[in-house]
Write an enzyme that holds these catalytic residues in place. Structure first.
Site, PDB file in Angstrom:
ATOM      1  CG  ASP A  42       1.090   0.467   9.321  1.00 24.55           C
ATOM      2  OD1 ASP A  42       0.776   1.233   8.411  1.00 24.55           O
ATOM      3  OD2 ASP A  42       0.550  -0.650   9.491  1.00 24.55           O
ATOM      4  CD  GLU A  53      -2.025   4.506   9.756  1.00 23.15           C
ATOM      5  OE1 GLU A  53      -2.734   4.641   8.762  1.00 23.15           O
ATOM      6  OE2 GLU A  53      -1.558   3.395  10.100  1.00 23.15           O
ATOM      7  CG  HIS A  84       0.248   4.993   1.597  1.00 23.06           C
ATOM      8  ND1 HIS A  84       0.518   5.736   2.725  1.00 23.06           N
ATOM      9  CD2 HIS A  84       0.031   3.734   2.030  1.00 23.06           C
ATOM     10  CE1 HIS A  84       0.472   4.952   3.780  1.00 23.06           C
ATOM     11  NE2 HIS A  84       0.180   3.737   3.393  1.00 23.06           N
TER      12      HIS A  84
HETATM   13  C1  NOJ Z   1      -1.952   1.541   7.387  1.00 27.91           C
HETATM   14  C2  NOJ Z   1      -1.190   1.778   6.125  1.00 27.91           C
HETATM   15  O1  NOJ Z   1      -1.102   3.148   5.883  1.00 27.91           O
HETATM   16  C3  NOJ Z   1      -1.879   1.014   5.031  1.00 27.91           C
HETATM   17  O2  NOJ Z   1      -1.377   1.311   3.756  1.00 27.91           O
HETATM   18  C4  NOJ Z   1      -1.768  -0.454   5.331  1.00 27.91           C
HETATM   19  O3  NOJ Z   1      -2.515  -1.191   4.392  1.00 27.91           O
HETATM   20  C5  NOJ Z   1      -2.285  -0.791   6.732  1.00 27.91           C
HETATM   21  N1  NOJ Z   1      -1.865   0.144   7.727  1.00 27.91           N
HETATM   22  C6  NOJ Z   1      -1.790  -2.142   7.151  1.00 27.91           C
HETATM   23  O4  NOJ Z   1      -0.405  -2.107   7.356  1.00 27.91           O
END
Ligand code: NOJ
Length: 565
Positions: free
Chosen positions: A202, A259, A332
């Site tokens: 993440d 990500e 998501h």
């Molecule tokens: C990216 C995630 O995909 C998202 O859902 C989340 O709110 C943020 N990072 C913070 O963790």
């Protein structure tokens, strides 16, 4: 071509599960791990190789599990560690690996580390987080949080501020502090020893902050400064990822996906070049930002297909033979692609299949987000109270305070809100997700769009995805072929070629609800005929000089080079 040496994840297709919304086994209205286990046969039928699970760790759910309270336990609502081990085992029996979400840019403020850290300036855990003194009663700098408001929260106990790039219940971890990094490596080992297939990391390119924490520029109509130049791809990001690789990942045959909002092609070439030993692939965001106005996603602009094509072309070329990319339309955090770049009315099925064909024939590892294989659509809840997402709710509050009208805000939410992706999976015409009351309302179109219907109709979107997954396993050109964009300036057709020395594939897709004429000559293919690989209409006209490409049509034709087909 050295295909035997290809790592398994280059031929894989990943399916993302948002556990809260996938399948509820005990009637509490919340999806759970036993629910996932009960649907593994469905995923096996689809043919996916990997499941990426959005976080299942213990969490107070300020951001639905992206705020982790304990990295070594399972969220009670989702089940137990035994359930999790059973899931890993049952998936393995079906040839499916489990990819865990690794959320270590921040933890929950209820994590034991933070509880200790905030307790006193002398705590052993103080430096696990980023604490600073205020400036004349103001936060240490002007950064805004991704979820609205300041990125700093004052903690009365020690009269200091902590940094939270997301909600105030998601304090940022301090990667400068080596003991914190060691803790992260240990928790990764804990999961790897359980036999998982890797990590989706993440916002991993946010972990290294510029230590000076300078103020950011305040963009028009914004209340806070943009700190992103000081934490996106920050000064020590490469050493941190290399250290993580050396200490942990290099010992396992797993996949890692970073990500990385704000990563450019140049950054991605560094992150994913195998010689650098950082991550295997990245999630990039540029193609997801093409329909956003300046500085924010809520202000929706129509997508210009030419921009999308140019963007894909840039990424395909930049990573070819250098690194690797992820391919996705949905997750998501994103609205449903059929509503966004397709047509969720008359042409829903055709456009959903077209989008699938367009994406899955590119180079990279495709990700399918739950329900995408059914062509699930966006949702429009009439009242704000039906929304659950913290980003949406905080944004609404901030914009109302700025005097923006309810209607304008809602139209942004309808187009871009994250809850579009989070309505429960549609298993049957009645829903089939839970016997109780779902934690978030179902999309009312479950009577028409659902798994039961899709499985029983051999021409459904589901079977297009199934076929695309099979093609990737059978044809090396999808993995290795070079990419060439054709008709770059055409406003509605996205046409490209994939090529190997002895073979080439032509991918033709129409992103509009009008028919378009395609001159075969313009595609410069070895002959006018070729072998049809996949299409979304029953018949394809490909032996004419000028071919009519019907609304949202998509097809792929293969040619052998130097041989008349
Ligand atoms: C990216 C995630 O995909 C998202 O859902 C989340 O709110 C943020 N990072 C913070 O963790």
């Amino acid at each position: 071509m050295g295909q035997q040496l290809d790592p398994w994840w280059k031929k894989s297709v990943v399916y993302q599960i948002y556990p809260r919304s996938f399948m509820d086994s005990n009637g509490d209205g919340i999806g759970d791990i036993q629910g996932i286990i009960s649907k593994l046969n469905y995923l096996q039928k689809l043919g996916v190789d990997v499941i990426w699970l959005s976080p299942v760790y213990d969490s107070p759910n300020d951001d639905n599990g992206y705020d982790i309270r304990n990295y070594r336990t399972i969220m009670q609502e989702f089940g137990t560690m035994e359930d999790m081990e059973q899931l890993i085992e049952e998936a393995k029996k079906r040839g499916i690996r489990i990819l865990m979400d690794l959320v270590v840019n921040h933890s929950s403020d209820e994590h034991g580390w933070f509880v200790e850290s905030r307790a006193s300036k002398d705590s052993k855990y103080r430096d696990y987080y980023i604490w600073r003194e205020g400036k004349d009663g103001h936060p240490p700098n002007n950064w805004g949080s991704v979820f609205s408001g300041s990125a700093w929260e004052k903690d009365e106990l020690t009269d200091s501020y902590y940094l939270h790039l997301f909600s105030k219940k998601q304090p940022d971890l301090n990667w400068e502090h080596q003991p914190l990094r060691e803790e992260v490596y240990q928790l990764m080992e804990y999961w790897l020893k359980k036999g998982i297939g890797g990590f989706r990391m993440d916002v991993i390119n946010f972990i290294s902050k510029d230590e000076q924490l300078p103020d950011g520029i305040v963009h028009p109509n914004k209340l806070y400064g943009d700190g992103s130049p000081y934490f996106i791809n920050g000064p020590k990001i490469h050493p941190y990822l290399q250290e993580m690789n050396e200490k942990v990942l290099s010992k396992y045959d797993v996949v890692t996906v970073g990500e990385m909002p704000g990563a450019t092609t140049d950054d991605a070439r560094i992150y994913t070049n195998p010689n650098n030993k950082e991550v295997n692939m990245v999630f990039t965001f540029e193609h997801m930002d093409l329909d956003s106005g300046a500085y924010e996603k809520w202000n929706v602009q129509p997508l210009k297909l030419i921009d999308l094509k140019r963007n894909f072309e840039k990424w395909q070329h930049a990573l070819h033979k250098v690194g690797w990319n992820s391919l996705y339309w949905n997750n998501h955090d994103q609205p449903r692609v059929v509503s966004r770049f397709g047509d969720d009315g008359e042409y829903r099925e055709l456009s959903a299949k077209m989008l699938a064909i367009c994406l899955h024939l590119l180079q990279g590892t495709p990700y399918i987000y739950q329900g995408e294989e059914l062509g699930m659509t966006n949702v429009e809840f009439q009242v704000l109270e039906d929304y659950r997402d913290i980003e949406t709710l905080n944004m609404y509050q901030e914009k109302i305070e700025q005097g923006i009208s309810h209607e304008d805000i809602m139209s942004g939410i309808y187009a871009k809100g994250r809850d579009n992706a989070r309505t429960p999976m549609q298993w049957t015409s009645e829903g089939g997700f839970t016997t109780g009351t779902p934690w978030i309302r179902m999309n009312p179109n479950t009577d028409e769009i659902n798994v039961e219907q899709a499985i029983n109709d051999l021409s459904s979107i589901f079977y297009t995805y199934q076929k695309l997954i099979q093609l990737r396993k059978q044809h090396d050109i999808i993995i290795h072929g070079s990419f060439q964009l054709l008709l770059a300036d055409h406003p509605n057709l996205f046409v490209y070629k994939r090529q190997l020395p002895d073979e080439e594939w032509l991918v033709v897709t129409n992103f509009s609800n009008q028919s378009e004429q395609l001159e075969w000559k313009a595609c410069d293919v070895p002959s006018e005929s070729g072998k049809l690989i996949i299409s979304n209409y029953d018949t394809v006209q490909k032996n004419e000089k000028i071919v009519e490409i019907r609304p949202y049509e998509a097809f792929v034709v293969a040619f052998k080079k130097g041989i008349e087909n």
